[in-house]
Design a protein around this motif. Structure first.
Motif, PDB file in Angstrom:
ATOM      1  N   ASP A 190      33.246 -23.578  33.374  1.00  0.00           N
ATOM      2  CA  ASP A 190      32.555 -22.814  34.406  1.00  0.00           C
ATOM      3  C   ASP A 190      33.261 -22.968  35.749  1.00  0.00           C
ATOM      4  N   GLY A 191      33.618 -24.210  36.083  1.00  0.00           N
ATOM      5  CA  GLY A 191      34.268 -24.464  37.366  1.00  0.00           C
ATOM      6  C   GLY A 191      35.636 -23.829  37.460  1.00  0.00           C
ATOM      7  N   LEU A 192      36.435 -23.932  36.397  1.00  0.00           N
ATOM      8  CA  LEU A 192      37.775 -23.349  36.410  1.00  0.00           C
ATOM      9  C   LEU A 192      37.710 -21.822  36.511  1.00  0.00           C
ATOM     10  N   THR A 193      36.777 -21.220  35.753  1.00  0.00           N
ATOM     11  CA  THR A 193      36.647 -19.762  35.793  1.00  0.00           C
ATOM     12  C   THR A 193      36.206 -19.298  37.172  1.00  0.00           C
ATOM     13  N   GLY A 194      35.262 -20.025  37.765  1.00  0.00           N
ATOM     14  CA  GLY A 194      34.816 -19.673  39.114  1.00  0.00           C
ATOM     15  C   GLY A 194      35.927 -19.789  40.134  1.00  0.00           C
ATOM     16  N   PHE A 195      36.730 -20.838  40.011  1.00  0.00           N
ATOM     17  CA  PHE A 195      37.857 -21.022  40.924  1.00  0.00           C
ATOM     18  C   PHE A 195      38.872 -19.894  40.768  1.00  0.00           C
ATOM     19  N   LEU A 196      39.205 -19.553  39.529  1.00  0.00           N
ATOM     20  CA  LEU A 196      40.215 -18.525  39.290  1.00  0.00           C
ATOM     21  C   LEU A 196      39.768 -17.145  39.771  1.00  0.00           C
ATOM     22  N   THR A 197      38.486 -16.855  39.633  1.00  0.00           N
ATOM     23  CA  THR A 197      38.003 -15.507  39.929  1.00  0.00           C
ATOM     24  C   THR A 197      37.394 -15.365  41.323  1.00  0.00           C
ATOM     25  N   ALA A 198      37.414 -16.414  42.103  1.00  0.00           N
ATOM     26  CA  ALA A 198      36.811 -16.346  43.440  1.00  0.00           C
ATOM     27  C   ALA A 198      37.472 -15.257  44.279  1.00  0.00           C
ATOM     28  N   PRO A 199      36.712 -14.567  45.121  1.00  0.00           N
ATOM     29  CA  PRO A 199      37.303 -13.560  46.007  1.00  0.00           C
ATOM     30  C   PRO A 199      38.361 -14.189  46.921  1.00  0.00           C
ATOM     31  N   VAL A 200      39.344 -13.403  47.260  1.00  0.00           N
ATOM     32  CA  VAL A 200      40.406 -13.864  48.162  1.00  0.00           C
ATOM     33  C   VAL A 200      39.974 -13.595  49.597  1.00  0.00           C
ATOM     34  N   SER A 201      39.958 -14.617  50.398  1.00  0.00           N
ATOM     35  CA  SER A 201      39.511 -14.472  51.787  1.00  0.00           C
ATOM     36  C   SER A 201      40.615 -13.896  52.656  1.00  0.00           C
ATOM     37  N   PRO A 202      40.262 -13.252  53.764  1.00  0.00           N
ATOM     38  CA  PRO A 202      41.283 -12.797  54.715  1.00  0.00           C
ATOM     39  C   PRO A 202      42.161 -13.933  55.205  1.00  0.00           C
ATOM     40  N   ALA A 203      41.570 -15.129  55.350  1.00  0.00           N
ATOM     41  CA  ALA A 203      42.359 -16.278  55.812  1.00  0.00           C
ATOM     42  C   ALA A 203      43.447 -16.642  54.809  1.00  0.00           C
ATOM     43  N   ALA A 204      43.103 -16.620  53.495  1.00  0.00           N
ATOM     44  CA  ALA A 204      44.100 -16.938  52.476  1.00  0.00           C
ATOM     45  C   ALA A 204      45.189 -15.876  52.418  1.00  0.00           C
ATOM     46  N   LEU A 205      44.789 -14.613  52.549  1.00  0.00           N
ATOM     47  CA  LEU A 205      45.778 -13.535  52.547  1.00  0.00           C
ATOM     48  C   LEU A 205      46.745 -13.672  53.708  1.00  0.00           C
ATOM     49  N   ALA A 206      46.199 -13.952  54.877  1.00  0.00           N
ATOM     50  CA  ALA A 206      47.051 -14.069  56.063  1.00  0.00           C
ATOM     51  C   ALA A 206      47.993 -15.261  55.952  1.00  0.00           C
ATOM     52  N   ALA A 207      47.469 -16.393  55.437  1.00  0.00           N
ATOM     53  CA  ALA A 207      48.276 -17.608  55.353  1.00  0.00           C
ATOM     54  C   ALA A 207      49.383 -17.498  54.309  1.00  0.00           C
ATOM     55  N   SER A 208      49.185 -16.642  53.293  1.00  0.00           N
ATOM     56  CA  SER A 208      50.174 -16.528  52.217  1.00  0.00           C
ATOM     57  C   SER A 208      51.122 -15.353  52.411  1.00  0.00           C
ATOM     58  N   LYS A 209      50.968 -14.637  53.501  1.00  0.00           N
ATOM     59  CA  LYS A 209      51.828 -13.484  53.750  1.00  0.00           C
ATOM     60  C   LYS A 209      53.289 -13.919  53.811  1.00  0.00           C
ATOM     61  N   ASP A 210      54.136 -13.166  53.136  1.00  0.00           N
ATOM     62  CA  ASP A 210      55.585 -13.397  53.135  1.00  0.00           C
ATOM     63  C   ASP A 210      55.986 -14.689  52.429  1.00  0.00           C
ATOM     64  N   VAL A 211      55.082 -15.267  51.630  1.00  0.00           N
ATOM     65  CA  VAL A 211      55.412 -16.449  50.834  1.00  0.00           C
ATOM     66  C   VAL A 211      55.770 -15.989  49.429  1.00  0.00           C
ATOM     67  N   GLY A 212      56.921 -16.403  48.931  1.00  0.00           N
ATOM     68  CA  GLY A 212      57.353 -15.992  47.603  1.00  0.00           C
ATOM     69  C   GLY A 212      56.711 -16.816  46.510  1.00  0.00           C
ATOM     70  N   VAL A 213      56.666 -16.270  45.291  1.00  0.00           N
ATOM     71  CA  VAL A 213      56.088 -16.988  44.156  1.00  0.00           C
ATOM     72  C   VAL A 213      56.859 -18.265  43.870  1.00  0.00           C
ATOM     73  N   GLY A 214      58.162 -18.257  44.119  1.00  0.00           N
ATOM     74  CA  GLY A 214      58.966 -19.444  43.861  1.00  0.00           C
ATOM     75  C   GLY A 214      58.537 -20.648  44.665  1.00  0.00           C
ATOM     76  N   ALA A 215      57.864 -20.416  45.783  1.00  0.00           N
ATOM     77  CA  ALA A 215      57.408 -21.524  46.613  1.00  0.00           C
ATOM     78  C   ALA A 215      56.254 -22.277  45.982  1.00  0.00           C
ATOM     79  N   MET A 216      55.690 -21.725  44.898  1.00  0.00           N
ATOM     80  CA  MET A 216      54.547 -22.352  44.262  1.00  0.00           C
ATOM     81  C   MET A 216      54.944 -23.528  43.383  1.00  0.00           C
ATOM     82  N   GLY A 217      56.242 -23.751  43.204  1.00  0.00           N
ATOM     83  CA  GLY A 217      56.664 -24.881  42.416  1.00  0.00           C
ATOM     84  C   GLY A 217      56.645 -24.550  40.928  1.00  0.00           C
ATOM     85  N   TRP A 218      56.026 -25.434  40.123  1.00  0.00           N
ATOM     86  CA  TRP A 218      56.106 -25.278  38.685  1.00  0.00           C
ATOM     87  C   TRP A 218      54.743 -25.429  38.044  1.00  0.00           C
ATOM     88  N   LEU A 219      54.557 -24.697  36.960  1.00  0.00           N
ATOM     89  CA  LEU A 219      53.304 -24.775  36.223  1.00  0.00           C
ATOM     90  C   LEU A 219      53.368 -25.942  35.255  1.00  0.00           C
TER      91      LEU A 219
END
Length: 222
Positions: A190-219
Motif C-alpha cells: 500500500d505504501g509503495l503504491t501510494g508513493f509511486l502514484t502520488a501527484p507531482v507537486s509544482p515544487a518537485a517539477l520546478a526542482a527537477s527541471k533540466d535534470v537528466g535521468v542519468g543523474a538518478m544514479g542506478w536502480l
C-alpha cells in the motif's frame, strides 16, 4: 537426509551473514574463511579469488530463485495494475527475508549503502533484462510522473522495499516481535503504491527541471 553444504556454499553463506552484519569493509576474507569452518585462512581466495568475485557469487547463489519466483507470480496472476506488478516484483524479496538462516537482504542493503555499482554490471544479461522488464512495466503505469522523477520514484521504491525487508530480517534474527508477514506485505505494498502514484507537486517539477535521468544514479537489483 539433507545434503550438507559444500565448502564453497559454506563460504557464500558465511560471507552473506558477515557482510550483512558488518558491511563490505567490516569483514575480512580471513574472517569469512574462519566463519565458514575452514582451517585454511586462504579458502576464500582459493575458491573465489577476490572479495568482488565472492560478492558476485552470493548474487549468483540467490538470484536464480528470486527471478524464477518473480516470473512465476507474474505468470500466475497476470497483473494488470501497478500494485499487482509491484507485488510480483517485491514479494519474492520479502519472502527471502523470512527464510531461516538468510541474511541476503541485509547484505543487499549494505551493498546499496556502500555504493558498489560495478558488481551489478557483471550479472548475467537475463537477470538484468528481467529486472528492467518489470521496471518498464512500472513506468507504463506512471505516465503522469515526468522524467526524471519517474525513474527516481521507482529507484527509491525498490530501495525502500529492500531496506524494509532487511530491517525485518534483522529483527527476526534477533528474536524481536514483528508484524505477521501478510500484514507486513499488504501494508508495504500500500505504501509503495501510494508513493509511486502520488501527484507531482509544482515544487518537485520546478526542482527537477533540466535534470537528466542519468543523474538518478542506478536502480537497485535485488
Amino acid at each position: 537426509m539433507p545434503v550438507p553444504p559444500s565448502p564453497k556454499e559454506r563460504i557464500i553463506l558465511a560471507a552473506e551473514a558477515l557482510f550483512a552484519e558488518h558491511g563490505l569493509d567490516g569483514a575480512s576474507l580471513r574472517q569469512i574463511s574462519a566463519a565458514a569452518g575452514s582451517a585454511n585462512n586462504t579458502a576464500v581466495q582459493y575458491h573465489f579469488g577476490t572479495k568482488e568475485q565472492l560478492i558476485k557469487a552470493i548474487f549468483e547463489y540467490r538470484l536464480p530463485y528470486l527471478h524464477e519466483r518473480r516470473d512465476l507470480l507474474a505468470a500466475q496472476h497476470r497483473p494488470d495494475d501497478l500494485r499487482s506488478w509491484v507485488e510480483c516484483y517485491v514479494l519474492p524479496i520479502l519472502e527471502q527475508g523470512e527464510q531461516e538462516g538468510s541474511h541476503y537482504l541485509g547484505f543487499v542493503a549494505n551493498l546499496h549503502s556502500h555504493g558498489s555499482r560495478e558488481v551489478f554490471a557483471q550479472f548475467a544479461p537475463s537477470y538484468l533484462a528481467s529486472s528492467k522488464a518489470f521496471q518498464e512495466r512500472f513506468r507504463s503505469f506512471l505516465e503522469h510522473v515526468p522524467e526524471p522523477l519517474r525513474t527516481h520514484r521507482i529507484s527509491q521504491a525498490i530501495a525502500f522495499a529492500v531496506h524494509a525487508a532487511a530491517d525485518r530480517e534483522r529483527a527476526r534474527a534477533q528474536g524481536q516481535e514483528v508484524l505477521p508477514f501478510a500484514a507486513h506485505v499488504a501494508d508495504l505494498l500500500d505504501g509503495l503504491t501510494g508513493f509511486l502514484t502520488a501527484p507531482v507537486s509544482p515544487a518537485a517539477l520546478a526542482a527537477s527541471k533540466d535534470v537528466g535521468v542519468g543523474a538518478m544514479g542506478w536502480l537497485l537489483v535485488p
